[in-house]
Design a protein around this motif. Structure first.
Motif, PDB file in Angstrom:
ATOM      1  N   LEU A 101      -8.178  -6.098  -3.853  1.00  0.00           N
ATOM      2  CA  LEU A 101      -6.950  -5.702  -3.728  1.00  0.00           C
ATOM      3  C   LEU A 101      -6.100  -6.934  -2.940  1.00  0.00           C
ATOM      4  O   LEU A 101      -5.129  -7.130  -3.152  1.00  0.00           O
ATOM      5  CB  LEU A 101      -7.068  -4.666  -2.791  1.00  0.00           C
ATOM      6  CG  LEU A 101      -7.189  -3.076  -3.688  1.00  0.00           C
ATOM      7  CD1 LEU A 101      -7.346  -2.069  -2.606  1.00  0.00           C
ATOM      8  CD2 LEU A 101      -6.134  -2.752  -4.673  1.00  0.00           C
TER       9      LEU A 101
ATOM     10  N   ASP B  19      -2.259  -5.268  -0.243  1.00  0.00           N
ATOM     11  CA  ASP B  19      -2.885  -4.564  -1.391  1.00  0.00           C
ATOM     12  C   ASP B  19      -1.594  -4.557  -2.569  1.00  0.00           C
ATOM     13  O   ASP B  19      -0.950  -3.540  -2.593  1.00  0.00           O
ATOM     14  CB  ASP B  19      -3.297  -3.141  -1.058  1.00  0.00           C
ATOM     15  CG  ASP B  19      -4.479  -3.143  -0.113  1.00  0.00           C
ATOM     16  OD1 ASP B  19      -4.907  -4.151   0.131  1.00  0.00           O
ATOM     17  OD2 ASP B  19      -4.969  -2.110   0.558  1.00  0.00           O
ATOM     18  N   GLY B  20      -1.476  -5.318  -3.003  1.00  0.00           N
ATOM     19  CA  GLY B  20      -0.558  -5.745  -4.328  1.00  0.00           C
ATOM     20  C   GLY B  20       0.723  -5.819  -3.821  1.00  0.00           C
ATOM     21  O   GLY B  20       1.899  -5.620  -4.393  1.00  0.00           O
TER      22      GLY B  20
ATOM     23  N   TYR C 269      -7.443  -7.987 -10.378  1.00  0.00           N
ATOM     24  CA  TYR C 269      -6.665  -6.874 -10.825  1.00  0.00           C
ATOM     25  C   TYR C 269      -7.284  -6.339 -12.222  1.00  0.00           C
ATOM     26  O   TYR C 269      -7.129  -5.129 -12.585  1.00  0.00           O
ATOM     27  CB  TYR C 269      -5.239  -7.138 -10.695  1.00  0.00           C
ATOM     28  CG  TYR C 269      -4.912  -6.930  -9.327  1.00  0.00           C
ATOM     29  CD1 TYR C 269      -4.145  -5.467  -8.802  1.00  0.00           C
ATOM     30  CD2 TYR C 269      -5.170  -7.665  -8.268  1.00  0.00           C
ATOM     31  CE1 TYR C 269      -3.828  -5.465  -7.650  1.00  0.00           C
ATOM     32  CE2 TYR C 269      -4.699  -7.526  -7.018  1.00  0.00           C
ATOM     33  CZ  TYR C 269      -4.227  -6.390  -6.649  1.00  0.00           C
ATOM     34  OH  TYR C 269      -3.704  -5.797  -5.279  1.00  0.00           O
TER      35      TYR C 269
ATOM     36  N   ALA D  69      -2.390  -1.534  -7.718  1.00  0.00           N
ATOM     37  CA  ALA D  69      -2.836  -1.160  -6.365  1.00  0.00           C
ATOM     38  C   ALA D  69      -2.478   0.212  -5.810  1.00  0.00           C
ATOM     39  O   ALA D  69      -3.413   0.716  -5.165  1.00  0.00           O
ATOM     40  CB  ALA D  69      -2.195  -2.148  -5.376  1.00  0.00           C
TER      41      ALA D  69
ATOM     42  N   LYS E 208       0.709  -5.778 -10.363  1.00  0.00           N
ATOM     43  CA  LYS E 208      -0.338  -5.864  -9.675  1.00  0.00           C
ATOM     44  C   LYS E 208      -0.092  -4.667  -8.520  1.00  0.00           C
ATOM     45  O   LYS E 208      -0.739  -3.894  -8.122  1.00  0.00           O
ATOM     46  CB  LYS E 208      -0.530  -7.077  -8.858  1.00  0.00           C
ATOM     47  CG  LYS E 208      -1.149  -8.098  -9.760  1.00  0.00           C
ATOM     48  CD  LYS E 208      -1.480  -9.216  -8.900  1.00  0.00           C
ATOM     49  CE  LYS E 208      -2.328 -10.348  -9.569  1.00  0.00           C
ATOM     50  NZ  LYS E 208      -1.543 -11.034 -10.622  1.00  0.00           N
TER      51      LYS E 208
ATOM     52  N   MET F 159      -2.102   0.212   2.598  1.00  0.00           N
ATOM     53  CA  MET F 159      -1.691  -0.583   1.383  1.00  0.00           C
ATOM     54  C   MET F 159      -0.981  -1.884   2.136  1.00  0.00           C
ATOM     55  O   MET F 159      -1.131  -2.853   1.660  1.00  0.00           O
ATOM     56  CB  MET F 159      -0.801   0.089   0.620  1.00  0.00           C
ATOM     57  CG  MET F 159       0.004  -0.910  -0.538  1.00  0.00           C
ATOM     58  SD  MET F 159       1.254   0.026  -1.346  1.00  0.00           S
ATOM     59  CE  MET F 159       1.259  -0.567  -2.951  1.00  0.00           C
TER      60      MET F 159
END
Length: 347
Positions: free
Chosen positions: A127, A280-281, A155, A88, A84, A262
């Motif tokens: 995300l 985010d991931g 995802y 991302a 993931k 992120m």
């Protein structure tokens, strides 16, 4: 002047000695840990690095429990949900290029998407798992953005969006990331019906109810719809994942403003470590005042952990080709969590 030079030299010797002691102590502690068999046995590879240089690496166990083939550091593993983070990053690169806007909905980028919630869920909610999507064809479980609920579907959809906005396949997009970070042993599985050529991909083993491990059919596993390559189906090695963390967290893939996006879009999730945050991931934690950036993965036959400490530039990668029963995640990640504690204490 001589006094200054002597003091500086003494200080450097002290630092080197302290670092060497930490390294030796860590090695002895981990070596002792992975020999225990309760609550389970360890079967995998471990790599601890600092500033891109290995300070501890170890293989313990077999690439095939049936054939008793010893593991090697260069062996490939399925990395599960660590995948993931790559997806991302690809989404954020599309945002950076102006091809995607985080506040736009699924339907904006995938107009043929038929699910009733396509115009209700945004890219950002996919995300950080706040979309409310639990099953493909069901109603949303909750109002998008209102809480966290982990789902591979988020995802899988992001993978479709970046293919649409970039005009490239997911395989091509990830290959570009791998090349940029010099990850020569990482890849995504072949498409359905295509033969795998992953000669260094180890066998995966799932625990059955009687605590025995059954070998997974890797080819069937890679093509299984449950894998969802953008969510959990990537293949890599310990060395490549260490390169990835260095590449990502030291500004080689994202502009600083995008990287901040992120790690800052974080929501609280329940976790065996306590109250941690998922952005985010990536998990972003500041437990005990230590900033820790992490991800882990669990798929049939494989479990994985990678952790990065930005202050010390220390990274941890642990990959195992066994998956203990998921009913007790403390047991599943027992060795991973213990090694994490040892590294946090040492550095």
């Amino acid at each position: 002047m001589k006094h200054f030079i002597f003091s500086s030299a003494f200080f450097l010797i002290f630092l080197f000695s302290e670092y060497s002691f930490c390294q030796i102590n860590l090695g002895q502690s981990v070596d002792s840990l992975i020999r225990v068999t309760n609550p389970r046995f360890f079967n995998g590879v471990i790599l601890v690095s600092k500033n891109g240089e290995s300070i501890y690496e170890k293989t313990h166990g077999y690439s095939s429990l049936v054939k008793k083939i010893s593991l090697k550091m260069e062996d490939q593993f399925l990395i599960g949900s660590i995948s993931k983070q790559f997806t991302a990053t690809l989404v954020l690169r599309e945002i950076q290029a102006g091809h995607i806007q985080a506040h736009q909905t699924i339907g904006h980028y995938l107009p043929d998407f038929k699910q009733r919630w396509a115009d209700s869920v945004t890219v950002q909610q996919l995300l950080n798992h706040t979309s409310g999507i639990i099953h493909w064809d069901n109603n949303l479980a909750y109002e998008p953005g209102s809480k966290f609920s982990y789902s591979n579907i988020n995802y899988a959809i992001l993978g479709a969006i970046i293919e649409k906005t970039s005009g490239q396949t997911y395989s091509v997009l990830t290959a570009d990331l791998f090349e940029h970070c010099k990850m020569k042993s990482s890849t995504v599985p072949p498409g359905s019906g295509r033969k795998s050529n992953h000669k260094k991909l180890v066998k995966g083993h799932s625990e059955s109810g009687n605590k025995k491990y059954v070998e997974e059919n890797i080819l069937n596993l890679l093509d299984s719809p449950m894998m969802g390559v953008p969510a959990s189906g990537m293949i890599s090695t310990a060395g490549d994942l260490a390169k990835w963390m260095s590449c990502l967290h030291n500004g080689e893939l994202l502009a600083d403003s995008t990287y901040q996006m992120m790690i800052n879009h974080a929501v609280i999730r329940s976790h065996r470590w306590g109250e941690v945050k998922y952005a985010d991931g990536i998990q972003v934690d500041h437990l005990d005042g230590i900033t820790e950036l992490s991800m882990s993965g669990y798929v049939p036959g494989f479990i994985s952990t990678m952790i990065y400490y930005p202050k010390t530039k220390v990274s941890i990668v642990i990959l195992e080709n066994i998956s203990p029963l998921s009913s007790d995640m403390n047991r599943v990640f027992y060795f991973h969590d213990q090694i994490r504690k040892m590294v946090r204490t040492s550095f």
